[in-house]
Scaffold this motif. Sequence first.
Motif, PDB file in Angstrom:
ATOM      1  N   TYR A  76     -28.504  79.472  71.393  1.00 17.17           N
ATOM      2  CA  TYR A  76     -27.458  78.575  70.909  1.00 17.17           C
ATOM      3  C   TYR A  76     -26.233  78.613  71.808  1.00 17.17           C
ATOM      4  O   TYR A  76     -25.953  79.605  72.473  1.00 17.17           O
ATOM      5  CB  TYR A  76     -27.059  78.936  69.478  1.00 17.17           C
ATOM      6  N   SER A  77     -25.530  77.482  71.822  1.00 14.74           N
ATOM      7  CA  SER A  77     -24.284  77.349  72.561  1.00 14.74           C
ATOM      8  C   SER A  77     -23.124  77.731  71.644  1.00 14.74           C
ATOM      9  O   SER A  77     -23.305  77.969  70.440  1.00 14.74           O
ATOM     10  CB  SER A  77     -24.115  75.908  73.031  1.00 14.74           C
ATOM     11  N   GLU A  78     -21.924  77.733  72.196  1.00 13.48           N
ATOM     12  CA  GLU A  78     -20.749  78.045  71.384  1.00 13.48           C
ATOM     13  C   GLU A  78     -20.605  77.069  70.222  1.00 13.48           C
ATOM     14  O   GLU A  78     -20.253  77.466  69.104  1.00 13.48           O
ATOM     15  CB  GLU A  78     -19.494  78.011  72.257  1.00 13.48           C
ATOM     16  N   ALA A  79     -20.881  75.788  70.467  1.00 12.84           N
ATOM     17  CA  ALA A  79     -20.747  74.789  69.405  1.00 12.84           C
ATOM     18  C   ALA A  79     -21.785  74.975  68.317  1.00 12.84           C
ATOM     19  O   ALA A  79     -21.588  74.524  67.181  1.00 12.84           O
ATOM     20  CB  ALA A  79     -20.866  73.387  69.995  1.00 12.84           C
ATOM     21  N   PHE A 101     -20.918  66.777  72.143  1.00 13.90           N
ATOM     22  CA  PHE A 101     -21.665  67.400  73.232  1.00 13.90           C
ATOM     23  C   PHE A 101     -23.139  67.001  73.276  1.00 13.90           C
ATOM     24  O   PHE A 101     -23.771  67.088  74.322  1.00 13.90           O
ATOM     25  CB  PHE A 101     -21.563  68.926  73.123  1.00 13.90           C
ATOM     26  N   TYR A 102     -23.695  66.573  72.135  1.00  9.28           N
ATOM     27  CA  TYR A 102     -25.142  66.374  72.071  1.00  9.28           C
ATOM     28  C   TYR A 102     -25.481  64.985  71.535  1.00  9.28           C
ATOM     29  O   TYR A 102     -24.610  64.199  71.168  1.00  9.28           O
ATOM     30  CB  TYR A 102     -25.771  67.458  71.191  1.00  9.28           C
ATOM     31  N   ALA A 127     -21.050  72.554  76.332  1.00  4.75           N
ATOM     32  CA  ALA A 127     -21.667  71.503  77.138  1.00  4.75           C
ATOM     33  C   ALA A 127     -23.084  71.909  77.543  1.00  4.75           C
ATOM     34  O   ALA A 127     -23.315  73.067  77.908  1.00  4.75           O
ATOM     35  CB  ALA A 127     -20.829  71.234  78.381  1.00  4.75           C
ATOM     36  N   PRO A 128     -24.057  70.984  77.473  1.00  9.88           N
ATOM     37  CA  PRO A 128     -25.437  71.342  77.821  1.00  9.88           C
ATOM     38  C   PRO A 128     -25.590  71.981  79.190  1.00  9.88           C
ATOM     39  O   PRO A 128     -26.399  72.899  79.364  1.00  9.88           O
ATOM     40  CB  PRO A 128     -26.168  69.998  77.740  1.00  9.88           C
ATOM     41  N   ALA A 138     -20.127  59.293  76.724  1.00  8.94           N
ATOM     42  CA  ALA A 138     -20.143  60.122  75.519  1.00  8.94           C
ATOM     43  C   ALA A 138     -21.556  60.211  75.011  1.00  8.94           C
ATOM     44  O   ALA A 138     -22.290  59.224  75.009  1.00  8.94           O
ATOM     45  CB  ALA A 138     -19.231  59.534  74.442  1.00  8.94           C
ATOM     46  N   MET A 139     -21.948  61.391  74.588  1.00 11.84           N
ATOM     47  CA  MET A 139     -23.283  61.621  74.047  1.00 11.84           C
ATOM     48  C   MET A 139     -24.360  61.070  74.983  1.00 11.84           C
ATOM     49  O   MET A 139     -25.313  60.410  74.586  1.00 11.84           O
ATOM     50  CB  MET A 139     -23.417  61.035  72.646  1.00 11.84           C
TER      51      MET A 139
END
Length: 677
Positions: A32-35, A397-398, A55-56, A640-641
Amino acid sequence: MFNKILIANRGEIACRVAATARRMAIKTVAVYSEADASARHVSLCDEAVPIGASAPKDSYLRWERIIEAAKATGAQAIHPGYGFLSENDEFAQACADAGLVFIGPPPSAIRAMGLKAESKQLMGKAGVPLVPGYHGADQDPALLQREADAIGYPVLIKASAGGGGKGMRVVDKAKAFAAALASCQREASSSFGIDAVLIEKYVQRPRHIEIQVFGDTQGNYVYLFERDCSVQRRHQKVLEEAPAPGMTPGMRQQMGEAAVAAARAVNYVGAGTVEFIVEQKPDGSMTFFFMEMNTRLQVEHPVTEAITGLDLVEWQLRVASGEPLPLRQEDLRIHGHAIEARICAENPDNNFLPATGTLHVYDLPAYVSFERGNRGGADTLVRVDSGVREGDVISPFYDPMVAKLIVHGDTREQALARMDEALSQTHIVGLNTNVQFLRYVVGTASFAQANLDTGLIPREEARLFKQEKVGLPLAAAAAIARTLVEEKALEVDAANGAWIDPWARRDGWRAHGLATRRFEFEFHGEAVTAMLTRLHDGALQLQVGSAAGPLTFVPVADGIGVDFAGQRQTVKVWLNQAVAHVFCALGATQIVVIDALAHASVGQADAGRLTAPMPGKVVSFAVKPGDKISKGQALAVMEAMKMEHTIAAPADGTVEELLYAPGDQVTEGAELLRIKA
């Protein structure tokens, strides 16, 4: 079989894989990322490892960190899900080099199919039909323009790597080609790291039909029938269904065998999807052309599971562990009809701009899911695949997809009715979604009668955008009923069920005369006053605009039963800040509840400001200070996205100042540039 696998993805696909692995007694590791530190997929796995920033490019695309996490936790294999690294041959090779099993095709197959131009050349040699076009390596813009001119407009520019509608544009005229090419190349480079494109003839009234294929390490192949994915916006799928309406057994076999031939040509292993463009001719016949092969599981795989009763993730795990395919071609059967709707955080009425925010309300229809131990097969009427929970945040971010809603019926007509009912019971508050838009699409004559092609949404534009199905009278009545129900509940709570002081009651009783209560609303930007009068016998009379009459309501198990102005509906109403979100069988709407004291004065926005419609990155500006501009002119491009969005001038004027530079990240509502009228 594996003892432990790592899931190199997030969202609903990570949840989906975790659920199947649990049923097969396989332990799972989440990354997992921070988000995503508190994301749903993290809680569903046995272990979780942080891999970087939100961010990916700093987390889910850092394959070296994912491999380190797999080795540190003792995982034997990595499931890539879809998106991110799922079609990255370098990642697949790195897994093999690290002694890990990549749950997908071999790197050579990903490489062969990963670049659309090269894959089309390969498919041509394998005898698979191709759309006329240019698939060469020379990417000189002048050459690409000449090739497009020679093919004849309209043409389709398509990123050679990747998918999902990114780096793709339809060009109708020669003079628009250069700008479209540049935009495609930027988007392709940003999404896939490669800006190469191919040019193809744009097929008129095309259908997008794909075949699910599977191969094993023993050289066995099957096709698990087709999915129709023709309903699209921005070249991204909106609704998918299986089997494809109007498909004949003969054409199904031809397309299935062509898909298997494509997979066999690259020694494919695991789940893959061969996508075809199907040309519909005036005489009703259809011709299919190879478009691309997605070397991974597809977002829409649940409709195939629904009509076959199979778990495709289980098949992936078994094949990756060296087992042969569980069934042969002659063992496979189609049962009924299935439809999937992609629920996304976006605003269809504003060019499908992606939305961000908190899921304050996430109320779904009664459904089954793999998390509950159900296989989601042909006996499942409604299924939801989701990677979020109520209270979660949809970030910039996704991908904006919130969930997938899948229904199954004995017939297509039954599945259609079930989908409309399930969408009507899907209530999301906190951000814009496409739920009501999906209901409108399902309800069009084109979709109901299976008059399908990739132009369905533009063709039905008048019935799909800026619709208001609930209307002001019912919306106001629902908001007022909610207020009165809450006030009654507060009275009971205050007295703890005992006697209530009559002077503290809020029911409007008067010894003489009638009590009239005023409610202020805003509906679609218009100020509205509603007058509610309580008669001596306790009955209520309501006037909203030109609608007037008795108002009756009663709390029920699934909302409030409201009867006003000839409409009787069971409504659910959620108040988020000052906005009442009203849901009923007719549809959904929003009405702003105005507190006169809190809204005594509201200033008008500065007409000279141009703000970002969503959080994202500034890609470029098309103007500079001092330039004269006209209404509708393209001023800037934002990303975006994972999609590019063009920002247009709201009115004529002169550019005074640019407040950001290309590459800057901006928040929603940030002032991008100033315009002098």
